[in-house]
Design an enzyme around this catalytic site. Structure first.
Site, PDB file in Angstrom:
ATOM      1  N   LYS A 157     -75.008 -72.860 -63.973  1.00 17.43           N
ATOM      2  CA  LYS A 157     -75.017 -71.653 -64.821  1.00 17.43           C
ATOM      3  C   LYS A 157     -76.392 -71.591 -65.471  1.00 17.43           C
ATOM      4  CE  LYS A 157     -70.179 -71.455 -66.229  1.00 17.43           C
ATOM      5  NZ  LYS A 157     -69.258 -71.672 -67.365  1.00 17.43           N
TER       6      LYS A 157
ATOM      7  N   LYS B 149     -64.094 -86.064 -63.834  1.00 16.27           N
ATOM      8  CA  LYS B 149     -63.319 -85.985 -62.613  1.00 16.27           C
ATOM      9  C   LYS B 149     -63.803 -84.831 -61.744  1.00 16.27           C
ATOM     10  CE  LYS B 149     -59.300 -87.169 -65.390  1.00 16.27           C
ATOM     11  NZ  LYS B 149     -58.155 -86.570 -66.095  1.00 16.27           N
ATOM     12  N   GLY B 150     -64.504 -83.887 -62.352  1.00 22.55           N
ATOM     13  CA  GLY B 150     -64.801 -82.613 -61.692  1.00 22.55           C
ATOM     14  C   GLY B 150     -65.557 -82.697 -60.384  1.00 22.55           C
TER      15      GLY B 150
ATOM     16  N   ARG C 287     -57.754 -77.985 -60.243  1.00 16.35           N
ATOM     17  CA  ARG C 287     -58.794 -78.753 -59.535  1.00 16.35           C
ATOM     18  C   ARG C 287     -58.589 -78.689 -58.025  1.00 16.35           C
ATOM     19  NH1 ARG C 287     -61.536 -81.856 -63.393  1.00 16.35           N
ATOM     20  NH2 ARG C 287     -60.279 -82.703 -65.083  1.00 16.35           N
TER      21      ARG C 287
ATOM     22  N   PHE D  14     -66.244 -68.659 -66.975  1.00 21.94           N
ATOM     23  CA  PHE D  14     -65.522 -69.921 -66.865  1.00 21.94           C
ATOM     24  C   PHE D  14     -64.823 -69.978 -65.509  1.00 21.94           C
ATOM     25  CE2 PHE D  14     -62.227 -73.044 -67.448  1.00 21.94           C
ATOM     26  CZ  PHE D  14     -62.932 -74.055 -68.077  1.00 21.94           C
ATOM     27  N   VAL D  15     -65.182 -70.964 -64.720  1.00 17.34           N
ATOM     28  CA  VAL D  15     -64.657 -71.048 -63.355  1.00 17.34           C
ATOM     29  C   VAL D  15     -63.753 -72.266 -63.176  1.00 17.34           C
ATOM     30  CG1 VAL D  15     -66.540 -69.764 -62.268  1.00 17.34           C
ATOM     31  CG2 VAL D  15     -66.791 -72.224 -62.620  1.00 17.34           C
TER      32      VAL D  15
ATOM     33  N   ASP E  31     -61.543 -77.830 -63.630  1.00 19.03           N
ATOM     34  CA  ASP E  31     -60.207 -77.612 -64.200  1.00 19.03           C
ATOM     35  C   ASP E  31     -60.205 -76.648 -65.379  1.00 19.03           C
ATOM     36  OD1 ASP E  31     -61.543 -79.361 -66.089  1.00 19.03           O
ATOM     37  OD2 ASP E  31     -59.574 -79.748 -66.957  1.00 19.03           O
TER      38      ASP E  31
ATOM     39  N   ASP F 225     -74.315 -76.609 -67.174  1.00 18.76           N
ATOM     40  CA  ASP F 225     -74.195 -75.451 -68.060  1.00 18.76           C
ATOM     41  C   ASP F 225     -75.401 -75.495 -69.000  1.00 18.76           C
ATOM     42  OD1 ASP F 225     -73.031 -73.352 -69.479  1.00 18.76           O
ATOM     43  OD2 ASP F 225     -71.581 -74.594 -70.498  1.00 18.76           O
TER      44      ASP F 225
ATOM     45  N   GLU G 176     -72.779 -83.964 -59.577  1.00 25.77           N
ATOM     46  CA  GLU G 176     -72.046 -83.364 -60.699  1.00 25.77           C
ATOM     47  C   GLU G 176     -71.449 -82.022 -60.262  1.00 25.77           C
ATOM     48  OE1 GLU G 176     -70.305 -83.468 -63.067  1.00 25.77           O
ATOM     49  OE2 GLU G 176     -71.227 -83.173 -65.020  1.00 25.77           O
TER      50      GLU G 176
END
Ligand code: 5GP
Length: 183
Positions: free
Chosen positions: A135, A47-48, A169, A156-157, A163, A107, A103
């Site tokens: 990242k 979903k990001g 979100r 961690f963002v 989310d 990472d 996307e």
């Protein structure tokens, strides 16, 4: 947690709404130039990437269509395994089309590498990849990324589609959560 406003839960704004919107415009300009005379079929990963993809596509001036794919990592660890299961497949065939995979964040790169492999197996005419965040220092695999919004440090963002436990979100900026929000 109850009663706190969202901004009270954020330790730091890493990238502001204005910076994000400016960068998305720059990316769209580049993509418009590169795809001049062509049609783009966006494939957004749920979903990001949805917020990024919807902002980006509204700034595209070439003909554009969109489809969504949803995947989930095997295993229950927070570390990416690189093997993903398709939860929701594409609605439309991609063979012979100019695909722009969108996307939210790369990472280790394992997830994206796997999805690129799945898409390439369907023989698109071309496949390019656009990520909002990278990242870079965490990369474990060699990966072709054509458009990158921002390179960020290993923190961690949340926000702008990303989310923590399905929350945050809807933030218009990219933030880092206070530690007590994890517990
Ligand atoms: P990779 O396979 O590249 O290691 O993992 C990428 C996935 O990990 C992303 O699609 C995203 O779901 C998740 N991820 C990695 N870093 C972050 C982060 O800082 N914040 C959020 N919300 N998700 C992240």
């Amino acid at each position: 947690m109850e009663g706190k406003t969202i901004n009270n839960q954020i330790k730091k704004v890493l990238i502001s709404e204005e910076q994000i919107q400016n960068r998305v415009s720059e990316l769209a300009k580049e993509i418009n130039r590169d795809y001049s005379g062509k049609k783009i079929h966006l494939v957004s990963i749920l979903k990001g990437a949805t917020i990024f993809a919807s902002d980006l596509m509204r700034k595209l001036e070439v003909p554009v269509t969109i489809d969504f794919i949803s995947v989930s990592s095997y295993g229950n660890s927070t570390e990416s395994s690189g093997v993903v299961r398709i939860i929701k497949d594409l609605d439309h065939p991609i063979e012979g089309r100019e695909i722009l995979l969108v996307e939210d964040i790369v990472d280790t790169g394992l997830t994206l590498k796997y999805i690129q492999g799945i898409l390439l197996a369907h023989k698109p005419k071309s496949l390019k990849t656009c990520v909002f965040l990278d990242k870079y220092e965490r990369r474990q695999v060699d990966l072709k990324i054509d458009y990158t919004g921002f390179i960020i440090p290993n923190e961690f963002v949340v926000g702008y589609g990303l989310d923590f436990a399905e929350r945050y979100r809807n933030l218009t900026f990219l933030g880092i959560l206070k530690e007590d929000e994890y517990t």
